[in-house]
Write a protein that holds these residues in place. Sequence first.
Motif, PDB file in Angstrom:
ATOM      1  N   HIS A   1     -54.036  13.550  11.017  1.00 53.10           N
ATOM      2  CA  HIS A   1     -54.880  12.698  11.855  1.00 53.10           C
ATOM      3  C   HIS A   1     -54.813  13.110  13.314  1.00 53.10           C
ATOM      4  CE1 HIS A   1     -54.837   9.144   8.767  1.00 53.10           C
ATOM      5  NE2 HIS A   1     -55.636  10.153   8.398  1.00 53.10           N
TER       6      HIS A   1
ATOM      7  N   GLU B   1     -38.751   6.633  -1.536  1.00 54.74           N
ATOM      8  CA  GLU B   1     -39.021   6.239  -0.157  1.00 54.74           C
ATOM      9  C   GLU B   1     -39.011   7.442   0.767  1.00 54.74           C
ATOM     10  OE1 GLU B   1     -36.069   3.387   0.747  1.00 54.74           O
ATOM     11  OE2 GLU B   1     -37.111   1.708  -0.237  1.00 54.74           O
TER      12      GLU B   1
ATOM     13  N   LEU C   1     -42.339   9.258   0.246  1.00 57.27           N
ATOM     14  CA  LEU C   1     -43.427   8.536   0.904  1.00 57.27           C
ATOM     15  C   LEU C   1     -43.361   8.677   2.417  1.00 57.27           C
ATOM     16  CD1 LEU C   1     -43.473   5.263  -1.239  1.00 57.27           C
ATOM     17  CD2 LEU C   1     -45.105   7.161  -1.318  1.00 57.27           C
ATOM     18  N   SER C   2     -42.138   8.670   2.942  1.00 59.85           N
ATOM     19  CA  SER C   2     -42.005   8.861   4.388  1.00 59.85           C
ATOM     20  C   SER C   2     -42.473  10.250   4.819  1.00 59.85           C
ATOM     21  CB  SER C   2     -40.541   8.641   4.788  1.00 59.85           C
ATOM     22  OG  SER C   2     -40.355   8.883   6.159  1.00 59.85           O
ATOM     23  N   TYR C   3     -42.165  11.268   4.004  1.00 56.07           N
ATOM     24  CA  TYR C   3     -42.613  12.631   4.320  1.00 56.07           C
ATOM     25  C   TYR C   3     -44.138  12.735   4.257  1.00 56.07           C
ATOM     26  CZ  TYR C   3     -43.310  17.669   3.830  1.00 56.07           C
ATOM     27  OH  TYR C   3     -43.751  18.952   3.985  1.00 56.07           O
ATOM     28  N   LEU C   4     -44.742  12.122   3.226  1.00 57.80           N
ATOM     29  CA  LEU C   4     -46.205  12.134   3.117  1.00 57.80           C
ATOM     30  C   LEU C   4     -46.850  11.394   4.283  1.00 57.80           C
ATOM     31  CD1 LEU C   4     -46.688  11.494  -0.710  1.00 57.80           C
ATOM     32  CD2 LEU C   4     -47.052  13.643   0.534  1.00 57.80           C
ATOM     33  N   ASP C   5     -46.258  10.314   4.693  1.00 58.71           N
ATOM     34  CA  ASP C   5     -46.798   9.553   5.822  1.00 58.71           C
ATOM     35  C   ASP C   5     -46.761  10.383   7.102  1.00 58.71           C
ATOM     36  OD1 ASP C   5     -47.791   7.014   6.899  1.00 58.71           O
ATOM     37  OD2 ASP C   5     -45.876   6.972   7.960  1.00 58.71           O
ATOM     38  N   LYS C   6     -45.685  11.126   7.286  1.00 62.92           N
ATOM     39  CA  LYS C   6     -45.605  11.988   8.468  1.00 62.92           C
ATOM     40  C   LYS C   6     -46.666  13.088   8.425  1.00 62.92           C
ATOM     41  CE  LYS C   6     -40.652  11.290   9.289  1.00 62.92           C
ATOM     42  NZ  LYS C   6     -39.314  11.934   9.321  1.00 62.92           N
TER      43      LYS C   6
ATOM     44  N   ILE D   1     -49.565  12.950   6.869  1.00 57.13           N
ATOM     45  CA  ILE D   1     -50.877  12.337   7.096  1.00 57.13           C
ATOM     46  C   ILE D   1     -51.080  12.051   8.578  1.00 57.13           C
ATOM     47  CG2 ILE D   1     -52.238  10.247   6.659  1.00 57.13           C
ATOM     48  CD1 ILE D   1     -51.013  10.243   3.844  1.00 57.13           C
ATOM     49  N   ASN D   2     -50.053  11.550   9.217  1.00 57.97           N
ATOM     50  CA  ASN D   2     -50.161  11.298  10.663  1.00 57.97           C
ATOM     51  C   ASN D   2     -50.388  12.602  11.431  1.00 57.97           C
ATOM     52  OD1 ASN D   2     -49.765   8.548  10.335  1.00 57.97           O
ATOM     53  ND2 ASN D   2     -47.528   8.697  10.528  1.00 57.97           N
TER      54      ASN D   2
END
Length: 230
Positions: A202, A188, A191-196, A198-199
Motif C-alpha cells: 500500500h 499469529e 498473519l503479522s508478516y502478511l499484514d506488514k 500488505i502495508n
Amino acid sequence: MEKTPRMEGTVNWGTATVIGVFAGMLYGGSKEAAASVSKDAEVMLKLGSTPDKREQHRLMRDAMEKRFIWVTRGSIVGGVRLGMFTAAFCGLQNLLAEKRGVHDIYNIAGAGSATAAAFGLIMPGSLLWRSRNVLMGSVLGAAFCFPIGWVHLKLVKKANEENSAVNSKLDEGREAKSGVGAAIERLEGSLSYLDKRINRIHSLQRTTIDAQERLAPAYSFYSSAEYTVE
C-alpha cells in the motif's frame, strides 16, 4: 532442620490424635447421657411423691447438675482414653515404618498388638489379671489390626493409582494445550508478516500515485510544446 518425608500409607500423628480425642469425648459423653436416662425415673418418682414446689425445683436442679457432671466426666475420660490409644497406635506405626524402612501390614498389626498389650497392662487389677489382659490384648490387637491394615493399604494404593492417572491426564492436557498455543502463535506470526507485506504494498502504491501526480504537469507541458512545434 531438614524435614523427613512421610512414607506412603502412614498417618499424621497429630491429626489422628486430635480426631481420636474428639471421637472419645463424643462417645463417652453420649454413653453417660444414655446411662443417665435410666436414673430419670427415680427423679420422676421423687417429684411425684413431693408436693412442695421448692423441693421439686431442688430435685430437678440436683438431677440436672448430676447429669452435667456425669456427661462432662464421661467426655473427658473417653477423650483421654481414645486419644492416648490413637496417639500410641499411630506413633508406633510411624516408628516401625521409620526403623524398618517400609510401611506394610506388619507395622499396623505390630502397633495394634503392642498398644492393646500396653493398655491391658495399665488396667486396674491383680498381676495375674494384668498378665491375662496383656496376652489377650496382644492377640486381639494383632487379629483386628491385620485385616484393617490390609484394607487400609489397599485403599491407599488404589487412591494413589487414581491420582497418578488423573495427573497423567492433566499433563497430557497441558502438553496438548501447549501444542495448540504454539500453533496459534505461529499463525499469529504469519498473519503479522502478511499484514506488514500488505502495508508495504500500500505504501508503494501511494508513492507511485504521488509520483504520477507530480509528473503530470510536466508531461502535459511537454505534450503541448511538441504540438506547437509541429
